[in-house]
Design an enzyme around this catalytic site. Structure first.
Site, PDB file in Angstrom:
ATOM      1  N   LYS A 279       9.667  11.853  30.704  1.00 41.04           N
ATOM      2  CA  LYS A 279       9.044  13.078  30.209  1.00 41.04           C
ATOM      3  C   LYS A 279      10.169  14.024  29.815  1.00 41.04           C
ATOM      4  CE  LYS A 279       5.651  16.599  31.656  1.00 41.04           C
ATOM      5  NZ  LYS A 279       4.784  17.073  32.754  1.00 41.04           N
TER       6      LYS A 279
ATOM      7  N   SER B  25      -0.153  17.890  31.554  1.00 42.63           N
ATOM      8  CA  SER B  25       0.889  18.050  30.568  1.00 42.63           C
ATOM      9  C   SER B  25       1.696  16.784  30.266  1.00 42.63           C
ATOM     10  CB  SER B  25       1.853  19.137  31.020  1.00 42.63           C
ATOM     11  OG  SER B  25       2.572  18.732  32.163  1.00 42.63           O
TER      12      SER B  25
ATOM     13  N   SER C  82      -0.853  17.375  36.288  1.00 42.37           N
ATOM     14  CA  SER C  82      -0.224  16.960  35.026  1.00 42.37           C
ATOM     15  C   SER C  82       0.200  15.497  34.939  1.00 42.37           C
ATOM     16  CB  SER C  82       0.992  17.838  34.739  1.00 42.37           C
ATOM     17  OG  SER C  82       0.586  19.055  34.165  1.00 42.37           O
TER      18      SER C  82
END
Lengths: 491, 95
Positions: free
Chosen positions: A83, A158, A182
């Site tokens: 990420k 997210s 997330s």
């Protein structure tokens, strides 16, 4: 190209590790085939912000060499995605923001370092909601990510880029972070496995901070076995993170062998109220029946303050965010406004231009709840309610080993559907936020479909009881095959 | 509770954020709704409840005050928009 090579992308990390060990293919072949797949398919998804092809191939070549010499770590030559919230030395690290569009991380996050030391090959950096603030991946400066199951829908957020890429078989696994859901909510929306361990289990060093008392790194993969394998590498004490916990890391992979006979599974009555899509609720109940058939016993538990978890979160998280994001001043790194009149103008315009709408909204919410005259009514009050919520869980875990329920109130929603209404968006995390507030480990695994969209089963454990979650998930995946389903456009 | 434009302007200034006129209008509306939403907390009975300071209810670890970092100023300054002679440049502060 042999038949095994054609199917490399469809294999889990454990299967790929076996293939590499047998010599079915090399790490360089594996890496190149996934890079080709990313080049071919990611334009549909926008799951990547940066693809690191050259360093990936170089790392793969080193892994092949190590294997030939009988060396190499436990993830030697296995591909992964980070990420874009994790600092990666020499590589652009944006956190999904215009603010960091020009930021080249000068050091590696501990997570990045540990995975590299274990031999993992990093294919690139995944798209995400800006500064991890969002539940749909639509707040990213680099554009929304599409859900591989329906390109018009959100993959959640997210960690939406990580989840979409793993679901689309662009990589067997990816790192993620979870402040309010997330990792788990995008895992549910994309039919992948997502685990957020206990607060402090994985180092936050080099992971760009959003809300430091809630942030925790974790894994998105397709199998619980792969999640266990990666968690074992990522977990552990780090003196560079002041909230890192000094406690031995158990053998997560070895722990999967035990049965779940007698495991006490808690069902929260409030989870099945009117807020939950009925068909999703049915899938979750069917999954609970599977756990029962595997020997688990179910017990009803009560989380009386559950409905206050979202408002509590939307005081605590913005407060911490407003403090953490004050470091972005246009001076030392990040976006800098041009032709500033004075220092104040430089700060205000650099931040006004560099941050997107949702991030500004959260900074302002946080600033408000911490400001003179409002601190006691909001911030202090929220931290008190947070204690009540944590105590509810503590009480529940006196009677059960794992609490199960839905991960999200509905399957993946359409891009554009919720982005204009912050409250509706925030309520998407109603089932996941409690675990962050209480610092508990939690996980989502695929448990079926509604209208051809994946549904997630959510599991929460007591502090440091990751093994219960992983074992439960692994046994469920041995008894079912939801996790092997692949979106039609990405076979 | 509805926030006024003056209040939002004050918050934006405290947060060092320059907003456009459109952004102000939207912020007044959306921040008011968020504040209304979190106002639900007021109905919780928290008499005598200790505010949570750490998710694991433990204290922050301390470390000896020793130098562990090496000087990497040059590398760190590669990310800055304006530097000179190892210093970060900002608009003139003292007239």
């Amino acid at each position: 190209m042999s038949a095994t090579q054609l199917e490399m992308h469809a294999q889990s990390m454990s299967e790929l590790a076996a293939g590499l060990a047998r010599g079915d293919f090399t790490s360089v072949e594996l890496t190149q085939s996934l890079l080709d797949r990313i080049a071919q398919l990611d334009e549909k998804l926008n799951a990547f912000i940066t693809v690191t092809a050259e360093p990936a191939l170089a790392a793969a070549a080193r892994a092949d060499k190590a294997r030939a010499a009988g060396d190499g770590g436990v993830l030697n030559g296995l591909p992964i995605i980070h990420k874009d919230i994790f600092c990666t030395r020499g590589v652009k690290t944006t956190c999904g923001s215009k603010m960091l569009n020009n930021f080249i991380a000068p050091y590696d996050a501990t997570v990045v370092e540990k995975l590299a030391d274990a031999g993992a090959v990093v294919l690139g950096k995944s798209n995400m909601d800006e500064f991890a603030m969002g539940s749909s991946n639509e707040t990213s400066f680099f554009g929304p990510v599409s859900n591989p199951w329906d390109l018009a829908r959100s993959p959640g957020g997210s960690s939406g880029g990580s989840a979409a890429a793993v679901a689309a078989r662009l990589a067997p696994a990816a790192t993620g972070t979870d402040t309010g859901g997330s990792i788990r909510q995008p895992a549910a929306m994309t039919g992948t496995v997502g685990i957020k361990p206990t607060y402090g289990r994985i180092s936050r060093y080099g992971m760009i901070a959003f809300a430091s008392s809630l942030d925790q790194a974790g894994v998105i993969s397709r199998t619980a076995e792969d999640a266990a394998r990666l968690l074992g590498v990522m977990a552990g004490f780090d003196e560079r993170d002041s909230t890192s916990i000094d406690r031995p890391v158990p053998d997560y992979l070895g722990g999967l062998k035990e049965s779940i006979k007698g495991l006490r599974v808690g069902i929260v009555r409030q989870h099945f109220d009117e807020g939950l899509d009925k068909a999703c609720g049915d899938r979750v109940k069917e999954a609970i029946a599977v756990l029962e058939s595997l020997g688990a016993t179910t017990v009803e538990v009560d989380l009386p303050n559950l409905d206050l978890s979202v408002p509590t979160y939307y005081v605590v998280a913005p407060a911490e965010c407003s403090s953490n994001l004050s470091r972005f001043d246009g001076v030392r790194f990040g976006h800098r406004a041009e032709n500033a009149e004075d220092l104040l103008d430089l700060y205000c315009r650099s931040r006004g231009e560099g941050f997107g709408d949702e991030v500004k909204r959260r900074i302002m919410t946080g600033t408000y709840v911490l400001s003179a005259g409002y601190y006691d009514a909001y911030y202090l009050k929220a931290q008190q309610v947070r204690h009540l919520i944590a105590d509810d869980f503590k009480q529940a875990f006196a009677a059960v080993d794992v609490i199960v329920g839905p991960t999200a109130p509905s399957p993946a929603f359409k891009l554009g559907d919720k982005i204009d209404d912050p409250i509706t968006m925030y309520l998407n995390d109603i089932y996941t936020i409690g675990a962050n507030l209480a610092g508990l480990p939690a996980m989502s695994i695929p448990c079926g479909f509604v209208d051809e969209l994946p549904v997630g089963l959510h599991m929460v454990g007591a502090h440091f009881a990751e093994e219960n979650l992983l074992r439960c998930a692994h046994k469920y995946q041995q008894a079912t095959d939801w996790h092997t389903a692949c979106p039609a456009d990405f076979l | 509770m509805s926030l006024s434009k003056d209040q939002v302007q004050h918050i934006a200034m405290l947060a060092r954020l320059k907003l456009s006129e459109d952004e102000y209008a939207e912020s007044v509306e959306k921040l008011s709704r968020i504040v209304d939403f979190v106002d639900q907390l007021s109905r919780a009975d928290t008499v005598g409840v200790i505010p949570m300071a750490h998710p694991l209810d433990t204290a922050q670890r301390l470390r000896p005050d020793v130098v562990v970092e090496t000087d990497e100023r040059d590398r760190y300054q590669e990310n800055a928009a304006a530097v000179s002679d190892g210093l970060y440049l900002v608009p003139k502060v003292i007239e």
